[in-house]
Every structure is written in C-alpha cells, then in structure tokens.
Design a protein around this motif. Structure first.
Motif, mmCIF file in Angstrom:
data_model
loop_
_atom_site.group_PDB
_atom_site.id
_atom_site.type_symbol
_atom_site.label_atom_id
_atom_site.label_comp_id
_atom_site.label_asym_id
_atom_site.label_seq_id
_atom_site.Cartn_x
_atom_site.Cartn_y
_atom_site.Cartn_z
ATOM 1 N N GLU A 1 0.875 -1.178 0.000
ATOM 2 C CA GLU A 1 0.000 0.000 0.000
ATOM 3 C C GLU A 1 0.911 1.227 0.000
ATOM 4 O O GLU A 1 1.826 1.313 0.805
ATOM 5 N N ILE A 2 0.649 2.154 -0.911
ATOM 6 C CA ILE A 2 1.538 3.320 -1.050
ATOM 7 C C ILE A 2 0.747 4.596 -0.856
ATOM 8 O O ILE A 2 -0.356 4.749 -1.393
ATOM 9 N N ALA B 1 7.160 9.623 0.167
ATOM 10 C CA ALA B 1 6.125 8.583 0.214
ATOM 11 C C ALA B 1 6.349 7.614 1.359
ATOM 12 O O ALA B 1 7.458 7.507 1.904
ATOM 13 N N ILE B 2 5.276 6.920 1.724
ATOM 14 C CA ILE B 2 5.387 5.786 2.631
ATOM 15 C C ILE B 2 4.728 4.597 1.951
ATOM 16 O O ILE B 2 3.674 4.737 1.320
ATOM 17 N N ALA B 3 5.375 3.449 2.062
ATOM 18 C CA ALA B 3 4.784 2.218 1.521
ATOM 19 C C ALA B 3 4.795 1.174 2.626
ATOM 20 O O ALA B 3 5.771 1.048 3.368
ATOM 21 N N GLU C 1 9.785 2.620 -10.207
ATOM 22 C CA GLU C 1 8.421 2.589 -10.736
ATOM 23 C C GLU C 1 7.758 3.962 -10.736
ATOM 24 O O GLU C 1 6.995 4.287 -11.641
ATOM 25 N N ILE C 2 7.989 4.744 -9.655
ATOM 26 C CA ILE C 2 7.225 6.000 -9.528
ATOM 27 C C ILE C 2 8.075 7.251 -9.655
ATOM 28 O O ILE C 2 7.543 8.365 -9.575
ATOM 29 N N GLY C 3 9.368 7.080 -9.833
ATOM 30 C CA GLY C 3 10.190 8.243 -10.121
ATOM 31 C C GLY C 3 10.412 9.193 -8.962
ATOM 32 O O GLY C 3 10.708 10.369 -9.160
ATOM 33 N N GLY D 1 2.899 0.581 -7.492
ATOM 34 C CA GLY D 1 3.609 1.728 -8.071
ATOM 35 C C GLY D 1 3.037 2.089 -9.441
ATOM 36 O O GLY D 1 2.902 3.270 -9.789
ATOM 37 N N ARG D 2 2.678 1.065 -10.201
ATOM 38 C CA ARG D 2 2.133 1.320 -11.547
ATOM 39 C C ARG D 2 0.749 1.959 -11.472
ATOM 40 O O ARG D 2 0.376 2.739 -12.357
ATOM 41 N N LYS D 3 -0.004 1.624 -10.412
ATOM 42 C CA LYS D 3 -1.301 2.298 -10.239
ATOM 43 C C LYS D 3 -1.088 3.791 -9.933
ATOM 44 O O LYS D 3 -1.804 4.643 -10.435
#
Lengths: 164, 809
Positions: B510-511, B519-521, B543-545, B584-586
């Motif tokens: 969960e991100i 961010a926190i994952a 994935e998210i840059g 990450g892709r979402k």
C-alpha cells in the motif's frame, strides 16, 4: 531474596548506584535496570558475543558476569561508542561495507571490534578473523564484517598519521 | 530549473532505484544499538513467563504440584493444561493440519516439551519458581528412529487413534500405522519402475539429510498486552508472518480480529525458525488475559534449540537411471520424513512434504516418481524451511548427491554428466515430470561460466596428481572439487495452489504519496535482516520516479500494514516485491492523468521518463512526479479524486525459479579429518538484481549457514530422546575463523511473469551451498571408493570415512 548488594558502576561515563541481588547478570543490569538495550542476549553461555561490552579496558561477555563481579568497574556499551552526531568510524564502516543484516549481533560486534583495533591498530585479515572469533553472526558470513573492520583500521590509521 | 541541467543518467542515479548498491537505511539504528527487538520491549507492570519443561522424551504426566512455586514471593500464576482446557487452548492447530499441545495434556512427546507456564514479577523469580513446580512423570518407551517407529507397538499419539478398528485419516489422507502421519505421492510410479528396470545403468543410494536447526541469533519471544478497558490485545513477537499470527490468534482465542494488533518489531534473524506458532506465544496471551497486565516470554538458547522448529531430518532413498553414455532416463525417490511428536511442518496445505517434488533439479528427467512418508517420533516438532523454500534444500541435496553417485557408476566426469542432462534454454517454460512449470533458465551458460572461472580442467589435473602423490606417500592431504547446479522454486505462491491454514499466499503493498513528493509504503512482509526498507524503496523509486531516499518502508504492524502472508521461502521479492511494483504502476497511471491535465494534452500524449511525464515529441514540456504529487493534493482536477495512493494485492501466476552454479575446492587432512576451503565460487541467477550489495551479502550469509550444516551442525538425540546438542558449545555455528571468503558471480535471466523480472535470492546459497560442500568431501575420496557418507562432515566423521576406506594404513 533480600540479600542485596550495594553496587557502583560507571557506564558510558555516567555513575550509577543501586541495590541488586548479587546473582543479577550484568547484561540484565544494563538492559533492564539502565535501559541500555544495545547489547543483546543470544546464548547465555558466552558463545555468541551479542552481549559484548568493554569492562575496564577489556572485552567481556556480560551475559555470564554477575553485576557483583563488575562492582566498581567502568563499563562501555555500544551506546557509549558513538553518538548520532559523532559516529565511531566502525559504525560508519559497517554501514559502508554492508557488515550487518539483522543487526542483532552488531552492537557486540562493533564493541568488540573497537577494542580489537585498540589492541592491534593494524591487524591482518587473519588477525581480525581470530580477534573476532568470539562474536557470532548468522547473517553475513563475516566477509563484509572483516572488510568493515579492516577499512575502519585503515581510516583510523590515516587520521592518526594526518594528526602527526 | 535545476532539473534541466541534470542529464537523464543523473536523474536515474539520483533515484537509487533498481540495480543500485544502495547503502541500507536500517543500519543507522542497528550500528548504534537502537534496534528494537522483542526482548527490548518493556511495558508498565509487565510480568515474565517461563516454562516448566519435560526432562523426558516420552512420559505420562501423573501430577503437577505448583503449591511451593505459588508460595514464592513474586509468583503470580502457574498455568497448566487444566487451566487452558476450559478456554479450548490446551491444544493449538499446527501449520500442517495437525494439532499440538500448548501445555502437556496428560503426556509429553519430546524432551523439553512445555508442561507448565510460570508467571512472575521478574525473570529471576520466574526461573526460581520453575524449579519449585513438582511434576511426577511415568516414563514410556522412546522412539527416535522413524523406521522403527513405523514398526513399533508403542503409540505416540493416542489422540489420533479414533474409536473404531480402523485408523482415522490424517490431514493428508490415509494413515497405515498409529505413528504414520501421511503418504504423499507425485509422478508416475509404474512408468518410473519400468524405466528403471530397462535402463543401462541404475545408481541407488540412501541420502540422509540430518536434523538441524535455523538457530537465529535472537531466540523466539513475545510480549502480550491485553487492555481490558478497550478490549484490545496487542501482541509483539518474533513473527515472520504477523498477519497469519493475528488470524490464528483470533481463530483460537475467539477475540475478534479487529481487536488484535500484532506487531513484529525488529527480528534478529529468522531463517524459518520464526514462521510457526509456539506455546510461549499462546501462554503469554493467556497470561495477559488472566492477569490483565502485559506478559513477556523470551526463550533461552537451549529452549530454542530443543523445542522450536527444527529443519530437515529426511531419509531419501533414491534410484536414478541412465543410458550408458549418461543421458538420465528416470528418477525414483522414497523419503521417510521424521516430523517429531506433532506434525508442525510449515508447508502450504497441499504439499505435506513441501516442494520436495522439485527433486528432479536442473535436469531434463523424462520420468520420475516421489513418495514421502511422514512419521511421528519422540523428537521436537517442526520441519521448517531453514533458509529454503519448503523442503527445496532436501530436494537439491538429494538430486545433487544422486548425480554424483551416477557419475561414479558411469565412470564419468560429474560436470559433464550435469551438462548433458541440463534442461536447455529453449525448453523453458519447462514442464517437469513431477508437476512444476519452470519459468525460465539458462543453465548451460551459467555452468560454463562457473567451470571456466575456477579453472576446472586444471583443478581436475591437480586432483589426479594429488591422488598419485597420496598413493606414493608424498602427501596426507586430498583435494575435493564439490560441484552443484541447483534450481530453486520460490515465491509461494499462486493462491490456487498455495495456502497455509486456508490463508492464500498472496502478498501486498500500500503506497501513499505525500504532497511534497515523498512517500510511505507498507507491506504484508517483514524483514529479518534482508533489508526490505532499503530494497522495496528501490523497486518503488524505479516505478514511480521518486528517490528511494524519500520513501519510507514500513512492515510488521497489522493495524497499519495491508494483509500479507509474511517473509519466508524467499517469497518477499517474488510476491510482495511484485505487489510493490504493481501498486507503483497504479500510482503512475493516476499521475499520468494528472500530468496530462497539467500539460493540457491528452492522457496518451504523455509518457513516463525516469522521474517525470513528458509530452511525447516535446521533452522540454514535462511535469516531475514531485510536481504531480503536489497537484494531486492541492489542485482541483476535473474528474479526478484528490490524493495519490494505491494498494495492490498480488497473486503470482507462477513460482519463480532462481538457479545457480557453485563450486567448492576443499583440502582434506586424512589423518585429522580437518578440512580447509581453498576456494568457493558461487554464481547466482536471481533474475533482475535489485541491490547487488545486498544480494552479495545474502549469498555470503547463506553459504555460511550451508557450511555449518554440511560440516558440523546437527540436532542429535541419544536413544532416550535426550538432545545432545542443546547449546552453542555443541551446536556448530561457524565463527569468522572457520568461515572462508567467497567469490560471487552472476548471470541474469529475468522471470518472464514477475513485473520486474526478479526471482528472490536469500535462500539460494543455503540450497546450493550444502551439496557443494558435501560433494567436495565426497569427491576428495572418490578415487578411494567412497559413494555416500552422511552429513554433517565434522572432523570425526571425515576421519572415520578415511579410516573405513583403509587410508590410515
């Protein structure tokens, strides 16, 4: 069990006085009475070295020493070796060379290594391996621990030379 | 803008994403003694629990008298099975579908079994009170040999006899003896027997993989805290699967799952030992419920080695057939599996012998059959995967020994025998005779690279010369070249095949992206030294840059982390790592819409580039992920909800199949039985490499565990069921002095079905290392007629081997 002893200890430069049962193990004094949870209990038989501290200039496994035996001593734990603003070279070096994984052996490992480098500031790889043989690690296979200690020795020596 | 002067390479490097040997974020705490392990937890009013344990391996418990213990100042309670029975907690379910006593219910089945739980104000008083509990036992005959147990009239588990004349089925089907747990069969029995009967050459051997123990440096423990005011139970513990523990605690205690918070703090190594549920966890929970204050239980080293989950103890009888020029035609294996007093193996439900059916290894074996019989004995329960994926170590050791034995039978070079039987690159995805679909591999390339790197031909020449010199009396040292090519199967697993206690083995991430671009994952896994906080941030960064340094990874708190099945069997990267990439892709998909809005173009007119979305064909027009994050929270965008969050639950379509080629060169002193490892070369292919520094560290560590297992480490019992190796004096853990330096190498064959192509690596070195060390010992004596000897190859056993071969004159 009211047979308590008056104990005086200097830990990481701070004086402590308290009453303790003579059978209290030093590791429990440090961890539970003084809340210094850096040193760990891995075996309770002196084999693993996770509880290693420095007592009056010598590396000691605090899980098999009664606090009564340490009465009056100067004790250094991992908490006294460096601070967040002034890390010991070994603390930097273990991170730099991936000398730890789960971290459970690390405080004892670094505490012992700091003493080893005082005893022998310029050790060979073989001397490091022998000098660290009282500290077990289950994660790293030691290769990067040895590398960390040798790198720290080199750095400490370079600093010393520069100072001279 | 600063970004404009950065090259694309700078931007990639700045992320510290995939492939970067990023330094670990965990280390600042650990190097300063600021880790937080379970025994570091200290709650107000906390009591301490300690066990009265059985000195006998098999006995009736006639009576328990706790009067003297309860009279001791500071003792709060002494809990026995009688106290747990009204709560239905005197037995608990095991991970293998069996049940296990929490506290002795009328009898004990192994030395060290929990009989009573003493709760006291501190650990010293608790230990004193343990000595004061008087237990009367009536000794029963002891069974420590699984083959004898299957013939004996002594019944270990009366609770499983049933009422009628026939034995009731167990969790895995029919049982043929009261001490028999299950029979598991895979493959084509008739076809395999026919192939064997018609073969040019058949090699037959009994391969024993002895009983050992994962022995993490931190033992197991828990702190339970029942808050009677709000009805919430908080349970801290050494749990490799915190969510599974929460569900199990809920099911057996009746406390609703939302009222249970399980926290795995820092874990001081697991290696499979911390997967299972132990009596101490249950007793700390019950004691906290009874007393209304927190209760801590932490076992000592002897308790850890004697009672918590062991590993291996497989007797693997094998037959392997081949044409006279070495092409393998069939493999047959019957395994007798010693599970101890309760079946507490940690395997997915449908696999009572784990993934033992990966025992065809790296080879194209057209016909195979495996059967496994599980057996009860008077030993500790367990059977966990000690740094392996559900019995893969056993399978790899079996096939890699059988190949060596076949090479002897054929009088062939063992490297060449492997080469001509490897599954070829063009055969992937490969269906094995025992039911697996190997996702990818390139074994020949890895093998050739390994042989070339060690100078294999020259080593064989040196070895031949050494044998001559030995025979001529010029040396007393032999040279062994231990070869292994292993194939792992990890990343359990597809939910349709893999569950534990009915819990599907997916995993999760969960991100939450913060407005300022950090961010926190949170994940359903839990690190025990693998460095998840470092590596999962790297997956996300790519994935998210956003830079890995701006991403916090959190695991182990069931109140905040998404549900997952935890960390073991090298499943974190294959499963949770995949969930991380997918989540990450979402994030990226939503970011793309926001970027398009901000850039006033259509969604499809922007594309992702390292850390930003750029307008296709106009790279000077872009929005960085940092800018997009701020806009996601602070700009009203028509048709798009505020915020930038995502969650992914990943059910992998298949396992991943890491592989490797290991070569150990060992000198053996025939007169002392001592060995010296001259060289160890380890080539691993774990697909896409996330953090090479951490991979190398994992390989070093796994190889050292393999060294221990192969060369000296065992849990040994005497005929009365006494544990002979209960301390670190007797249970071998190598020091820096005994441990060699390793040379690591790699090839990279990405998994075709994993989002980033990663396969997992943590357990490969244990799986491949053990046969490499053991094969080196065997190989040293091959010229003198040795076919098979049992591990661990300690100095005494090697000396005995030399003596039995007549090498001492």
């Amino acid at each position: 069990m009211s047979n308590k002893m008056h104990i005086k200890l200097n830990v990481n430069g701070e004086d402590h006085e308290f009453l303790a049962e003579p059978r209290e193990l030093l590791i429990h004094t440090l961890r539970e009475r003084l809340n210094l949870t850096g040193p760990h209990v891995g075996c309770e038989t002196s084999h693993c070295g996770a509880c290693t501290v420095t007592i009056d200039g010598k590396s000691v496994k605090s899980c098999t020493m009664f606090v009564a035996q340490a009465n009056g001593a100067e004790v250094t734990t991992i908490e006294g070796i460096g601070s967040p603003d002034a890390l010991h070279v070994l603390q930097e070096s273990f991170r730099e060379h991936h000398g730890l994984q789960c971290g459970f052996c690390t405080p004892g490992m670094i505490t012992r290594a700091s003493k080893l480098l005082e005893e022998n500031p310029n050790p060979t790889e073989e001397e490091v391996r022998f000098g660290m043989a009282g500290n077990l690690c289950r994660c790293t296979g030691y290769q990067n621990i040895v590398k960390s200690i040798l790198a720290a020795a080199a750095e400490l020596n370079a600093v010393k030379e520069a100072a001279q | 803008m600063k970004d404009e002067v950065q090259t694309r390479e700078d931007r990639v490097a700045g992320l510290k994403g995939l492939g970067c040997s990023r330094k670990r974020v965990e280390d600042a705490r650990f190097t300063q003694g600021k880790g937080n392990y379970v025994d570091d937890i200290k709650l107000p009013g906390m009591l301490h629990g300690d066990f009265v344990r059985s000195p006998y391996a098999h006995a009736r418990v006639v009576s328990i008298n706790a009067e003297a213990a309860l009279a001791l100042d500071g003792v709060v309670a002494v809990i026995t099975a009688k106290d747990l029975e009204p709560l239905g907690l005197h037995w608990m379910p095991t991970l293998a579908g069996d049940k296990q006593m929490v506290l002795a219910d009328g009898k004990v089945l192994f030395q060290g079994q929990e009989v009573a739980f003493v709760v006291a104000k501190d650990r010293y008083v608790a230990a004193d009170a343990v000595e004061l509990v008087e237990v009367e036992y009536e000794e029963l005959p002891v069974l420590t040999d699984p083959f004898e147990a299957l013939k004996s009239d002594v019944v270990l588990r009366e609770d499983l006899l049933g009422d009628g004349d026939t034995l009731p089925d167990g969790a895995h089907g029919p049982r043929n003896h009261p001490n028999h747990i299950f029979t598991w069969e895979v493959g084509d029995k008739d076809a395999t027997e026919q192939v064997l009967s018609e073969a040019d050459v058949v090699a037959e051997e009994m391969v024993y993989y002895h009983r050992t123990h994962p022995c993490p440096l931190e033992t197991c423990g828990s702190v339970a805290s029942m808050d009677k005011v709000n009805g919430k139970l908080t349970l801290y513990g050494t749990f490799q699967a915190p969510h599974a523990i929460r569900t199990v605690v809920s099911l057996i205690s009746g406390i609703e799952e939302h009222n249970i918070r399980v926290i795995s703090p820092d874990i001081g190594g697991g290696f499979g030992n911390k997967v299972g549920a132990y009596a101490g966890y249950v007793c700390s929970v019950v004691a906290s419920i009874v007393t209304g204050v927190p209760v801590k239980w932490v076992e000592d080293r002897m308790e850890n080695l004697m009672t918590t989950a062991f590993a291996r103890d497989y007797w693997m009888k094998g037959k392997i057939s081949a044409t006279k020029d070495g092409k393998i035609t069939g493999l047959w294996c019957h395994t007798t599996a010693d599970h101890g007093g309760f079946d507490a193996c940690a395997d997915p439900t449908k696999f009572p012998a784990g993934f033992m059916n990966i025992c065809t290894g790296s080879y194209d074996i057209p016909t195979a059959f495996l059967s496994v019989d599980g057996v009860y004995t008077n030993k500790a329960p367990g059977g966990v995967a000690y740094r392996c994926s559900f019995r893969v170590t056993e399978a790899a050791y079996f096939i890699e020994r059988m190949i060596e034995v076949l090479a002897i039978e054929l009088n062939m070079d063992a490297a060449e025998l492997r080469r001509i039987n490897f599954i070829r690159k063009d055969q992937f995805p490969y269906q094995s005779a025992l039911g697996w679909e190997y996702d990818s591999g390139d074994y020949h390339t890895a093998w050739d690279k390994a042989l070339e790197s060690v100078g294999y031909e020259a080593l064989r020449a040196e070895q031949a010369q050494r044998v001559e010199d030995f025979k001529a009396g010029k040396t007393r040292k032999l040279l062994g070249i231990g070869l292994t090519h292993f194939t792992e199967i990890v990343g359990a697993g597809p939910v349709k095949n893999c569950d534990i206690l009915g819990l599907g083995m997916f995993d999760s991430c969960e991100i939450r992206i913060h407005p300022t671009g950090s961010a926190i994952a949170r994940l359903g896994t839990i690190s025990q030294g693998q460095g998840h906080a470092t590596t999962f941030a790297q997956i996300l960064a790519s994935e998210i840059g956003l830079p890995a340094d701006s991403i916090t990874i959190e695991e182990g708190d069931t109140d905040t982390a998404p549900y997952g099945l935890g960390t073991y069997g090298s499943r974190s990267t294959p499963v949770a790592g995949a969930a991380t990439a997918m989540a990450g892709r979402k994030i990226r998909a939503k970011a793309q819409m926001i970027a398009a809005y901000l850039l006033e173009v259509h969604d499809n007119d922007v594309e992702f580039d390292v850390d930003r979305f750029v307008v296709k064909g106009a790279p000077e027009r872009f929005k960085t992920m940092k800018e997009i994050a701020f806009a996601a929270y602070n700009q009203a965008i028509p048709g798009i909800e505020p915020g930038l969050e995502a969650v992914s639950y990943y059910d992998p379509p298949n396992m991943t199949y890491p592989f490797g080629a290991y070569i150990c060169v060992m000198e053996i002193d025939v007169d002392t039985g001592e060995h010296e490892i001259r060289q160890f070369y380890a080539l691993d292919d774990c697909g896409t490499r996330i953090n090479p520094m951490i991979i190398e560290g994992q390989v070093h560590g796994g190889l050292t565990e393999a060294l221990a297992i192969a060369m000296g480490q065992e849990i040994a019992y005497d005929e009365l069921g006494n544990v002979k190796t209960g301390t670190l004096m007797d249970f071998f853990l190598p020091t820096a002095w005994e441990t060699p330096n390793y040379t690591t190498d790699h090839t990279e064959t990405p998994s075709p079905h994993h989002p980033i192509g990663a396969k997992g690596v943590g357990e490969s070195p244990n799986v491949g290392g053990v046969p490499a060390f053991s094969n080196a010992v065997h190989d040293a004596f091959r010229a003198f007629g040795l076919r098979q000897s049992h591990m661990p190859h300690d100095h005494w056993r090697i000396w005995k081997t030399a003596n039995d071969l007549g090498l001492h004159g």
